[in-house]
Structures are given as C-alpha cells and as structure tokens.
Scaffold this active site. Structure first.
Site, PDB file in Angstrom:
ATOM      1  N   THR A 136       0.859  -1.193   0.000  1.00 44.68           N
ATOM      2  CA  THR A 136       0.000   0.000   0.000  1.00 44.68           C
ATOM      3  C   THR A 136       0.888   1.234   0.000  1.00 44.68           C
ATOM      4  OG1 THR A 136      -1.651  -1.222   1.254  1.00 44.68           O
ATOM      5  CG2 THR A 136      -1.828   1.180   1.279  1.00 44.68           C
ATOM      6  N   PHE A 140      -6.623  -6.912  -0.656  1.00 47.41           N
ATOM      7  CA  PHE A 140      -7.700  -6.579   0.288  1.00 47.41           C
ATOM      8  C   PHE A 140      -7.830  -7.722   1.283  1.00 47.41           C
ATOM      9  CE2 PHE A 140      -8.913  -2.798  -1.875  1.00 47.41           C
ATOM     10  CZ  PHE A 140      -8.734  -3.031  -3.223  1.00 47.41           C
ATOM     11  N   GLU A 160      -6.416 -10.208   7.902  1.00 42.61           N
ATOM     12  CA  GLU A 160      -5.656 -11.176   8.694  1.00 42.61           C
ATOM     13  C   GLU A 160      -6.636 -12.186   9.296  1.00 42.61           C
ATOM     14  OE1 GLU A 160      -2.750  -9.655  11.419  1.00 42.61           O
ATOM     15  OE2 GLU A 160      -2.302  -7.953  10.107  1.00 42.61           O
ATOM     16  N   LYS A 194      -7.051   1.899  -2.774  1.00 41.63           N
ATOM     17  CA  LYS A 194      -6.686   1.076  -1.603  1.00 41.63           C
ATOM     18  C   LYS A 194      -6.861   1.889  -0.332  1.00 41.63           C
ATOM     19  CE  LYS A 194      -4.827  -1.986   1.098  1.00 41.63           C
ATOM     20  NZ  LYS A 194      -5.603  -3.140   1.589  1.00 41.63           N
ATOM     21  N   CYS A 201      -3.417  -2.101   9.247  1.00 41.33           N
ATOM     22  CA  CYS A 201      -3.865  -1.351   8.063  1.00 41.33           C
ATOM     23  C   CYS A 201      -4.752  -0.152   8.339  1.00 41.33           C
ATOM     24  CB  CYS A 201      -4.558  -2.314   7.106  1.00 41.33           C
ATOM     25  SG  CYS A 201      -3.419  -3.535   6.471  1.00 41.33           S
ATOM     26  N   LYS A 251      -2.999   2.787  10.040  1.00 41.80           N
ATOM     27  CA  LYS A 251      -1.894   3.263   9.182  1.00 41.80           C
ATOM     28  C   LYS A 251      -2.447   3.930   7.923  1.00 41.80           C
ATOM     29  CE  LYS A 251       0.084  -0.024   6.611  1.00 41.80           C
ATOM     30  NZ  LYS A 251      -0.097   0.290   5.165  1.00 41.80           N
ATOM     31  N   LYS A 286      -7.620  -8.423  16.840  1.00 38.48           N
ATOM     32  CA  LYS A 286      -8.903  -9.063  16.518  1.00 38.48           C
ATOM     33  C   LYS A 286      -8.704 -10.557  16.687  1.00 38.48           C
ATOM     34  CE  LYS A 286      -8.457  -9.902  11.572  1.00 38.48           C
ATOM     35  NZ  LYS A 286      -9.117  -9.803  10.274  1.00 38.48           N
ATOM     36  N   ARG A 335      -0.535  -5.267  16.492  1.00 40.84           N
ATOM     37  CA  ARG A 335      -0.271  -3.901  16.021  1.00 40.84           C
ATOM     38  C   ARG A 335      -1.514  -3.013  16.172  1.00 40.84           C
ATOM     39  NH1 ARG A 335       2.507  -5.331  10.299  1.00 40.84           N
ATOM     40  NH2 ARG A 335       1.077  -7.094  10.520  1.00 40.84           N
TER      41      ARG A 335
HETATM   42  C1  UDX Z   1      -8.318  -4.800   6.907  1.00 44.73           C
HETATM   43  C2  UDX Z   1      -9.247  -4.803   5.704  1.00 44.73           C
HETATM   44  O1  UDX Z   1     -10.441  -5.491   6.041  1.00 44.73           O
HETATM   45  C3  UDX Z   1      -8.569  -5.514   4.517  1.00 44.73           C
HETATM   46  O2  UDX Z   1      -9.408  -5.450   3.395  1.00 44.73           O
HETATM   47  C4  UDX Z   1      -7.241  -4.809   4.240  1.00 44.73           C
HETATM   48  O3  UDX Z   1      -6.550  -5.424   3.160  1.00 44.73           O
HETATM   49  C5  UDX Z   1      -6.366  -4.827   5.468  1.00 44.73           C
HETATM   50  O4  UDX Z   1      -7.051  -4.209   6.577  1.00 44.73           O
HETATM   51  P1  UDX Z   1      -7.588  -6.434   8.834  1.00 44.73           P
HETATM   52  O5  UDX Z   1      -6.953  -5.185   9.388  1.00 44.73           O
HETATM   53  O6  UDX Z   1      -6.795  -7.679   8.755  1.00 44.73           O
HETATM   54  O7  UDX Z   1      -8.114  -6.135   7.301  1.00 44.73           O
HETATM   55  O8  UDX Z   1      -8.844  -6.772   9.742  1.00 44.73           O
HETATM   56  P2  UDX Z   1     -10.395  -6.451   9.722  1.00 44.73           P
HETATM   57  O9  UDX Z   1     -11.098  -7.718   9.883  1.00 44.73           O
HETATM   58  O10 UDX Z   1     -10.742  -5.571   8.598  1.00 44.73           O
HETATM   59  O11 UDX Z   1     -10.580  -5.615  11.110  1.00 44.73           O
HETATM   60  C6  UDX Z   1      -9.847  -4.425  11.269  1.00 44.73           C
HETATM   61  C7  UDX Z   1     -10.169  -3.854  12.645  1.00 44.73           C
HETATM   62  O12 UDX Z   1     -11.522  -3.356  12.660  1.00 44.73           O
HETATM   63  C8  UDX Z   1     -10.084  -4.863  13.797  1.00 44.73           C
HETATM   64  O13 UDX Z   1      -9.469  -4.227  14.908  1.00 44.73           O
HETATM   65  C9  UDX Z   1     -11.536  -5.176  14.110  1.00 44.73           C
HETATM   66  O14 UDX Z   1     -11.719  -5.496  15.486  1.00 44.73           O
HETATM   67  C10 UDX Z   1     -12.211  -3.847  13.784  1.00 44.73           C
HETATM   68  N1  UDX Z   1     -13.614  -3.977  13.432  1.00 44.73           N
HETATM   69  C11 UDX Z   1     -13.959  -4.688  12.330  1.00 44.73           C
HETATM   70  C12 UDX Z   1     -14.575  -3.315  14.198  1.00 44.73           C
HETATM   71  O15 UDX Z   1     -14.245  -2.677  15.195  1.00 44.73           O
HETATM   72  N2  UDX Z   1     -15.886  -3.405  13.841  1.00 44.73           N
HETATM   73  C13 UDX Z   1     -16.283  -4.126  12.742  1.00 44.73           C
HETATM   74  O16 UDX Z   1     -17.484  -4.202  12.479  1.00 44.73           O
HETATM   75  C14 UDX Z   1     -15.290  -4.791  11.962  1.00 44.73           C
END
Ligand code: UDX
Length: 443
Positions: free
Chosen positions: A123, A154, A157, A210, A267, A270, A327, A334
């Site tokens: 990114t 996209f 994790e 992105k 992500c 950041k 999560k 991170r």
């Molecule tokens: C995210 C994007 O979903 C993905 O498309 C991108 O490529 C990378 O960043 P990720 O950071 O791995 O993926 O996790 P994600 O499942 O998206 O959750 C991100 C954060 O949002 C977590 O801390 C999660 O707890 C929080 N979250 C997610 C909420 O607080 N509420 C929600 O409804 C969904």
C-alpha cells in the site's frame, strides 16, 4: 509462470502460497530466520491453513524462500509486498519499497527474459509506483519489455487465504492492456470463478482506491461507535438494532458497523493516517478522516471509563483484560485497542493481567508493560480479579459465557468491549456493561 515476491510478511507469504498452486514462486526475504522458518514449513505468521498449504507447496518444489538474490533467474513477474509502516507523524515509511524497487532495477538483466511485469502490491501513496518504477523503466527505454502495475490486496488477517481466492474484486492499475492481461493470467487459475470482477484502471486510481477502501471501512466503524455513544444515553436504544436497520439499506450494507473497542491492526490506523498525510501534503483538509481517527482513539478510554463507573476508583483493583490481539484469529497486536486499555488501567493504578488464546506466541514478539502478565490460561487470568474488560472478541469468551468467566473472579464485574453478550445472557448477579446500550437496570 515464474514469479518472484519481495517480502514474505502477511501479504507476501499468503500471496506466495496461494500463487504457487499454479506458478513457480520464489520469496525474497531479508530476515534470515523468517526464510529458514518458511523453508521448514513453519509459517512465521498465524494464518489458518497456511502451514498445511506451505508444506505442500514446499514438497512440490513450487515455492521456496530465499535470503539472497544468488538463486534468482529470469522471471515473468515480480511482486513488491514489503511493509509500508506509519512514521511517527503518520506519514508512510517507503524505505522498504524504495529498497525493493532499487533491487529490481539493479537486477533487471537477471530478471528480464522476454517480458517482465513488476507488480506493486504494498500500500503506497498515489504517485509512488510511477516515481519508483515507471519513470525508471522509461528512462532505460524498457517499457516494451517491462510493465509496471499497481495491484492492491484486500486481505484480512485470519482469512487471507480465502480472501486471496475469493476477492470481491481484483484491481489492476496499469497503463497497457498487455500489463493487464499478464496480471490477469497470473490470477485466473487461482481465483475462484464466481469471485468478483477484474477492474482495469490506471495506476494512481488503483493506489488511491486502496487507501479509500480501508479509510471507508474505518469510517463505518467510527460512525457506528459515534452512534453508539448516543444510543447509550437513550434508554432502550441499542446500537446493534440501530445499525441492523441502517445496514438493510442496499446502498449501505450491514457489515463493518460493529461498535466497541474500535479498530486496530496493521492497516486501518496506518492507511487512514497515511491518507490524511497524503492530503495534507497536497494542501487538502480531511475533516472526516480526522474525525474517524479521533473517534477511534477514544474507544479504549470509553471502556476504561465504563469500568470506573462500575468500580469507582480503579487504583489497586485487579483487572483482567480479555484479548490482546487486535482481533480474533491472529497473533498480531499492532495498534490493538487492548494495548491502550492496559496503559489506561495502569495509569489509574490497576493491577493488570491479560488473557489471549495466543498469548505464548504474542509475548515472544511483544514486550508487555512492566507488571503486566499475559497467559492463555483463562482461569488463571481471571482468578481473584475484581473486574474484567473484554477487548478482543475471541470465540472462547462467548463459549465460556458470563457465568463461566466470572466464577473465577473475586467480584463479577465485566465491561464487554465487543458486545459479545446480549442483555438476556446477563445474570442479575453480574455487574455488566457494554457499548451502545444503557445498562438493563437503567432502562
Ligand atoms: C483490513 C481490511 O479489512 C482488509 O481489506 C485490508 O486489506 C487490510 O485491513 P484487517 O486489518 O486484517 O483487514 O482486519 P479487519 O477484519 O478488517 O478488522 C480491522 C479492525 O476493525 C479490527 O481491529 C476489528 O476489530 C475492527 N472492526 C472490524 C470493528 O471494530 N468493527 C467491525 O465491524 C469490523
């Protein structure tokens, strides 16, 4: 095809394992220990199913990690999958991207056979791919033999393998149809046929897409958290019900309205800050993105204040934080909200213990604040606790249930930072509070 991937982190390793189903993949990684672990079939990242697939690909000879460029020969494509972490001021640190681009430009004679596509997947701020790659290829008059593409990932994790095989869309930012066709031919044997469309756009739009995508998902979460703050002051209102109604609008979608501890991870924080800095450098104000970040940063404080409303003074209270990863289904901490909750609790004099199912893996990489112990033993983490704050919604907490969680505690006091439990599941013997609705006693 023969593919080189520079960077074997969350994106590079997941992408390499998936692509090696149909292609011959080499992972070039600077961390020797990571190279050795990968070649032993031990994934350095916690990703469901990755270990098994990695071992299969290694056994088939389709995938191998390299520490040095000695064994690199002609390739059809080179992916850049290195990290672009946040600088202290929120700016995007491009040092790894610059090194990867330099490596490619300095090894073109080895890499370039008939036609080579260089694919930026990290990114990066709009304009980076052109500055670090396109302009340099053009200066060497090689545009007829080397293409440059921005192809964002996209991947989430914990579900990176599924997301790789079933993307909602595959965005290919490039200049020529040849570049587009080569990249599409890389993915076509991999991506499930009923996955989303291939989107052919230009490089800068793909780079910006992105950031816009992640920033909008973060916006949905902060929006829901802001409405949750309002709902908490309206007896009877429940943010879950509210956002269920909102999400039924086909223009909105119900996903990513989960209110609670806020977003963390490598992500959202950041990329939201990164996009703000990109705009700032362009002289553009971003009041919405600033508000998204501000609302999110207040979530851990909201949870600690909720606890204080139950316990009164937090000094010398033994508080267990449930969840350390940002999560569930990952060992990545991170920007985890739990880290800020721990800091706030300690600042108020609490004695903090932490539970996380992956605590043994996490503590190998993460230095916890003084006096904080982390364990994957749920009973041990909760024994004699005065209170608990659920910050990461690991399935084990729902499965254990409120009675199961509180029976080890000195006092049954729990702040549910992820709305894991419904009001109906709360025995009257437990002092329970969550986000987005008033306490049962107050309705
Ligand atoms: C995210 C994007 O979903 C993905 O498309 C991108 O490529 C990378 O960043 P990720 O950071 O791995 O993926 O996790 P994600 O499942 O998206 O959750 C991100 C954060 O949002 C977590 O801390 C999660 O707890 C929080 N979250 C997610 C909420 O607080 N509420 C929600 O409804 C969904």
């Amino acid at each position: 095809m023969k593919i080189l991937i520079i960077g074997a982190g969350y994106v590079g390793l997941s992408t390499g394992v998936v692509l090696s189903e149909s292609h011959e993949v080499r992972l070039l990684e600077i961390d020797r220990a990571r190279v050795e672990a990968i070649n032993r079939g031990e994934s350095p990242i916690y990703e469901r199913g990755l270990d098994t697939l990695l071992k299969e690909r290694l056994a088939e000879g389709k995938l191998r990690a390299l520490h040095t460029s000695d064994e690199i020969g002609p390739m059809d494509a080179v992916f850049i999958c290195v990290g672009t972490p946040s600088g202290s001021d929120g700016s995007v640190d491009l040092s790894q991207v610059e090194s990867a681009a330099d490596f490619i430009m300095n090894h073109l004679d080895e890499l370039l056979k008939d036609y080579l596509v260089i694919i930026m997947k990290s990114t990066v701020p709009p304009g980076t791919t052109r500055r670090y790659l396109v302009d340099r290829i053009e200066d060497q008059h090689l545009l007829d033999r080397a293409g440059v593409v921005f192809n964002p990932e996209f991947l989430r994790e914990g579900t990176a393998l599924d997301d790789s095989k079933n993307p909602d869309r595959t965005v290919i930012g490039c200049t020529t149809s040849k570049e587009f066709e080569v990249v599409r031919s890389i993915y076509e044997p991999i991506i499930d046929k009923d996955s989303g469309p291939y989107l052919h756009t230009n490089i800068e739009s793909a780079e910006l897409c992105k950031y816009a995508s992640n920033s909008f998902l973060a916006t949905k979460i902060s929006f829901s958290n802001e409405i949750a703050n309002i709902a908490e002051q309206i007896p009877g209102a429940d943010i879950g019900e509210v956002m269920k109604c909102v999400g039924l609008d086909s223009r909105i979608s119900p996903r990513f309205f989960g209110s609670g501890a806020g977003y963390g991870g490598s992500c959202f924080p950041k990329d939201t800050l990164g996009l703000m800095r990109v705009a700032e450098d362009l002289g553009i104000s971003t009041p919405i993105l600033s508000a998204v970040d501000t609302v999110n940063k207040q979530r851990p404080l909201r949870l600690v204040n909720m606890l204080e409303s139950l316990l009164g003074n937090l000094s010398m209270q033994r508080v267990t934080v449930l969840g350390l990863a940002f999560k569930p289904n990952t060992d990545d901490t991170r920007y985890s909200p739990a880290l800020r909750v721990i800091e706030l609790l300690q600042n108020r004099g609490s004695i903090v213990r932490v539970h996380d199912p992956l605590a043994p893996r996490i503590v190998q990489k993460l230095e916890l604040p003084n006096g904080v112990e982390a364990t994957n033993d749920l009973e041990e983490s909760l024994t004699d606790a005065d209170a608990a704050v659920l910050v990461t919604d690991w399935p084990v907490y729902k499965e254990t249930g409120l009675s199961g969680l509180t029976r080890f505690m000195k006092s049954a006091v729990l702040v549910d930072g992820r709305r894991v439990f419904s009001e109906e599941e709360v025995p009257s013997s437990i002092q329970y509070i969550t986000v987005g609705r008033t306490k049962k006693s107050e309705t």
